[in-house]
Design a protein around this motif. Structure first.
Motif, PDB file in Angstrom:
ATOM      1  N   ALA A 104       0.834  -1.200   0.000  1.00 12.11           N
ATOM      2  CA  ALA A 104       0.000   0.000   0.000  1.00 12.11           C
ATOM      3  C   ALA A 104       0.869   1.251   0.000  1.00 12.11           C
ATOM      4  CB  ALA A 104      -0.907  -0.001   1.231  1.00 12.11           C
ATOM      5  N   PRO A 105       0.488   2.248  -0.785  1.00  9.16           N
ATOM      6  CA  PRO A 105       1.260   3.494  -0.785  1.00  9.16           C
ATOM      7  C   PRO A 105       1.112   4.230   0.531  1.00  9.16           C
ATOM      8  CG  PRO A 105      -0.760   3.757  -2.043  1.00  9.16           C
ATOM      9  CD  PRO A 105      -0.659   2.307  -1.710  1.00  9.16           C
ATOM     10  N   LYS A 106       2.085   5.043   0.851  1.00  9.39           N
ATOM     11  CA  LYS A 106       2.012   5.830   2.077  1.00  9.39           C
ATOM     12  C   LYS A 106       0.945   6.904   1.910  1.00  9.39           C
ATOM     13  CE  LYS A 106       4.758   8.797   5.129  1.00  9.39           C
ATOM     14  NZ  LYS A 106       6.070   9.455   5.342  1.00  9.39           N
ATOM     15  N   ALA A 107       0.005   6.952   2.821  1.00  8.22           N
ATOM     16  CA  ALA A 107      -1.097   7.912   2.731  1.00  8.22           C
ATOM     17  C   ALA A 107      -1.078   8.841   3.939  1.00  8.22           C
ATOM     18  CB  ALA A 107      -2.439   7.185   2.656  1.00  8.22           C
ATOM     19  N   GLN A 108      -1.318  10.104   3.677  1.00 12.03           N
ATOM     20  CA  GLN A 108      -1.416  11.083   4.751  1.00 12.03           C
ATOM     21  C   GLN A 108      -2.708  11.870   4.568  1.00 12.03           C
ATOM     22  OE1 GLN A 108       2.184  13.257   5.967  1.00 12.03           O
ATOM     23  NE2 GLN A 108       3.276  12.158   4.372  1.00 12.03           N
ATOM     24  N   TYR A 109      -3.373  12.147   5.666  1.00 13.90           N
ATOM     25  CA  TYR A 109      -4.644  12.862   5.630  1.00 13.90           C
ATOM     26  C   TYR A 109      -4.498  14.174   6.393  1.00 13.90           C
ATOM     27  CZ  TYR A 109      -9.524  14.006   6.583  1.00 13.90           C
ATOM     28  OH  TYR A 109     -10.718  14.648   6.690  1.00 13.90           O
ATOM     29  N   PHE A 110      -4.994  15.247   5.776  1.00 17.13           N
ATOM     30  CA  PHE A 110      -4.872  16.564   6.401  1.00 17.13           C
ATOM     31  C   PHE A 110      -6.238  17.245   6.449  1.00 17.13           C
ATOM     32  CE2 PHE A 110      -0.786  15.591   4.491  1.00 17.13           C
ATOM     33  CZ  PHE A 110       0.105  15.880   5.523  1.00 17.13           C
ATOM     34  N   ASN A 169      -0.487  21.564   1.993  1.00 22.03           N
ATOM     35  CA  ASN A 169       0.417  22.217   1.043  1.00 22.03           C
ATOM     36  C   ASN A 169       1.872  22.083   1.483  1.00 22.03           C
ATOM     37  OD1 ASN A 169      -1.845  23.031  -0.393  1.00 22.03           O
ATOM     38  ND2 ASN A 169      -1.904  25.062   0.540  1.00 22.03           N
ATOM     39  N   GLU A 170       2.113  22.249   2.769  1.00 16.47           N
ATOM     40  CA  GLU A 170       3.478  22.142   3.292  1.00 16.47           C
ATOM     41  C   GLU A 170       4.018  20.722   3.148  1.00 16.47           C
ATOM     42  OE1 GLU A 170       6.053  23.060   7.370  1.00 16.47           O
ATOM     43  OE2 GLU A 170       3.860  22.977   7.455  1.00 16.47           O
ATOM     44  N   ALA A 171       3.197  19.733   3.468  1.00 16.02           N
ATOM     45  CA  ALA A 171       3.647  18.335   3.398  1.00 16.02           C
ATOM     46  C   ALA A 171       4.031  17.945   1.975  1.00 16.02           C
ATOM     47  CB  ALA A 171       2.560  17.408   3.928  1.00 16.02           C
ATOM     48  N   VAL A 172       3.188  18.309   1.012  1.00 16.05           N
ATOM     49  CA  VAL A 172       3.476  17.962  -0.391  1.00 16.05           C
ATOM     50  C   VAL A 172       4.670  18.760  -0.904  1.00 16.05           C
ATOM     51  CG1 VAL A 172       2.563  17.852  -2.727  1.00 16.05           C
ATOM     52  CG2 VAL A 172       1.054  17.408  -0.794  1.00 16.05           C
ATOM     53  N   THR A 205       7.486   6.222 -12.871  1.00 11.85           N
ATOM     54  CA  THR A 205       7.934   7.347 -12.056  1.00 11.85           C
ATOM     55  C   THR A 205       8.451   6.860 -10.704  1.00 11.85           C
ATOM     56  OG1 THR A 205       6.231   8.715 -13.102  1.00 11.85           O
ATOM     57  CG2 THR A 205       7.249   9.579 -11.093  1.00 11.85           C
ATOM     58  N   LYS A 206       9.572   7.416 -10.260  1.00  9.05           N
ATOM     59  CA  LYS A 206      10.172   6.996  -8.987  1.00  9.05           C
ATOM     60  C   LYS A 206       9.287   7.350  -7.802  1.00  9.05           C
ATOM     61  CE  LYS A 206      15.103   6.966 -10.136  1.00  9.05           C
ATOM     62  NZ  LYS A 206      16.434   7.553  -9.823  1.00  9.05           N
ATOM     63  N   ARG A 207       8.702   8.521  -7.825  1.00 13.32           N
ATOM     64  CA  ARG A 207       7.846   8.929  -6.694  1.00 13.32           C
ATOM     65  C   ARG A 207       6.673   9.744  -7.226  1.00 13.32           C
ATOM     66  NH1 ARG A 207       8.216   8.709  -1.266  1.00 13.32           N
ATOM     67  NH2 ARG A 207       7.183  10.272   0.003  1.00 13.32           N
ATOM     68  N   ILE A 208       5.468   9.394  -6.792  1.00 12.58           N
ATOM     69  CA  ILE A 208       4.256  10.077  -7.236  1.00 12.58           C
ATOM     70  C   ILE A 208       3.556  10.685  -6.026  1.00 12.58           C
ATOM     71  CG2 ILE A 208       1.967   9.799  -8.260  1.00 12.58           C
ATOM     72  CD1 ILE A 208       3.106   7.532  -9.948  1.00 12.58           C
ATOM     73  N   ALA A 209       3.267  11.964  -6.127  1.00 14.39           N
ATOM     74  CA  ALA A 209       2.431  12.631  -5.119  1.00 14.39           C
ATOM     75  C   ALA A 209       1.011  12.612  -5.667  1.00 14.39           C
ATOM     76  CB  ALA A 209       2.912  14.060  -4.885  1.00 14.39           C
ATOM     77  N   PHE A 210       0.208  11.659  -5.191  1.00 17.69           N
ATOM     78  CA  PHE A 210      -1.166  11.506  -5.667  1.00 17.69           C
ATOM     79  C   PHE A 210      -2.080  12.309  -4.742  1.00 17.69           C
ATOM     80  CE2 PHE A 210      -4.200   9.313  -8.282  1.00 17.69           C
ATOM     81  CZ  PHE A 210      -5.352   9.254  -7.513  1.00 17.69           C
ATOM     82  N   LEU A 211      -2.689  13.334  -5.291  1.00 16.73           N
ATOM     83  CA  LEU A 211      -3.431  14.288  -4.482  1.00 16.73           C
ATOM     84  C   LEU A 211      -4.938  14.100  -4.644  1.00 16.73           C
ATOM     85  CD1 LEU A 211      -1.318  17.406  -5.511  1.00 16.73           C
ATOM     86  CD2 LEU A 211      -0.804  15.715  -3.737  1.00 16.73           C
ATOM     87  N   ALA A 212      -5.628  13.862  -3.552  1.00 16.48           N
ATOM     88  CA  ALA A 212      -7.087  13.766  -3.556  1.00 16.48           C
ATOM     89  C   ALA A 212      -7.605  14.871  -2.646  1.00 16.48           C
ATOM     90  CB  ALA A 212      -7.536  12.401  -3.063  1.00 16.48           C
ATOM     91  N   THR A 213      -8.180  15.899  -3.230  1.00 17.73           N
ATOM     92  CA  THR A 213      -8.616  17.064  -2.435  1.00 17.73           C
ATOM     93  C   THR A 213     -10.109  17.287  -2.580  1.00 17.73           C
ATOM     94  OG1 THR A 213      -8.107  18.567  -4.257  1.00 17.73           O
ATOM     95  CG2 THR A 213      -6.382  18.182  -2.644  1.00 17.73           C
TER      96      THR A 213
END
Length: 218
Positions: A24-30, A37-40, A210-218
């Motif tokens: 599972a990808p690492k998920a963070q909830y804000f 914005n700061e985390a990404v 891609t080596k690293r993906i910032a997948f954004l669900a807003t």
């Protein structure tokens, strides 16, 4: 009579051969926009610095729309945290879709690059594919496939180093719908139809490299 599929035994279960272990990808909830914005933004800066401090070119794919606009603004405001920004290269995950053209008063991908250019923080040479003619989407796609593939090979890379990706309520990612023909294309990019208009999107085949993906669900 059906042909038996090749299987191998793992513990007490039978699983299809070549099936990998799901991670599972690492998920963070804000709950707060500023924290998101700061985390990404910091994630991008950290990963960019890890590569550029070794003298490596760091290639990032930018998504349009509102979701990544906050992180883009954070990066602009904390530009001094980037060790060697001159080694970062930029491209787009897709051409600007119809629904993304009306976005105003936010730092979208185009605005982000324009601000970097106008403040002399990057040069035009750092934007990959900037000189390609986009009047004909098929020709644009063909040229991008060739040039980006050649550039990656020159740098010893199979895919991008970092990518900003967002999804809409319908589950669309970049220019890719759930039933998109893009899933069958093994190229860097392909042309898709978005609300009856031809657009370019990077393919799932290429995005997964891609080596690293910032997948954004807003």
């Amino acid at each position: 009579m059906k042909k038996a599929s090749s299987k191998k035994k793992t513990g007490n279960d039978l699983v299809p051969e070549f099936t990998g272990v799901y991670a599972a990808p690492k998920a963070q909830y804000f709950q707060e926009t500023d924290a998101f914005n700061e985390a990404v933004g910091l994630d991008f800066i950290t990963n960019a610095n890890e590569s550029t401090r070794k003298g490596e070119v760091f290639i990032v794919g930018l998504s349009h729309g509102r979701s990544p606009s906050g992180p883009y603004q954070y990066i602009l405001e904390h530009w001094d945290k980037l060790s060697k920004p001159e080694l970062i290269r930029y491209t787009f995950v897709n051409s600007k879709l119809v629904r993304q053209r009306g976005v105003t008063d936010v730092t979208d991908a185009v605005s982000f690059l324009k601000q970097l250019l106008s403040s002399d923080r990057i040069s035009k040479d750092q934007i990959l594919g900037r000189s390609l003619n986009r009047d004909n989407m098929e020709e644009y796609c063909e040229e991008l496939n060739t040039k980006l593939k050649d550039y990656l090979a020159e740098k010893g890379k199979e895919g991008l180093d970092y990518m900003f990706i967002a999804t809409d309520p319908a589950g669309r990612v970049a220019g890719i719908t759930r039933s998109s023909e893009a899933f069958n294309v093994q190229q860097v990019g392909c042309v898709v139809n978005d609300r009856k208009e031809k657009e370019l999107t990077l393919t799932p085949y290429f995005i997964k490299k891609t080596k690293r993906i910032a997948f954004l669900a807003t």
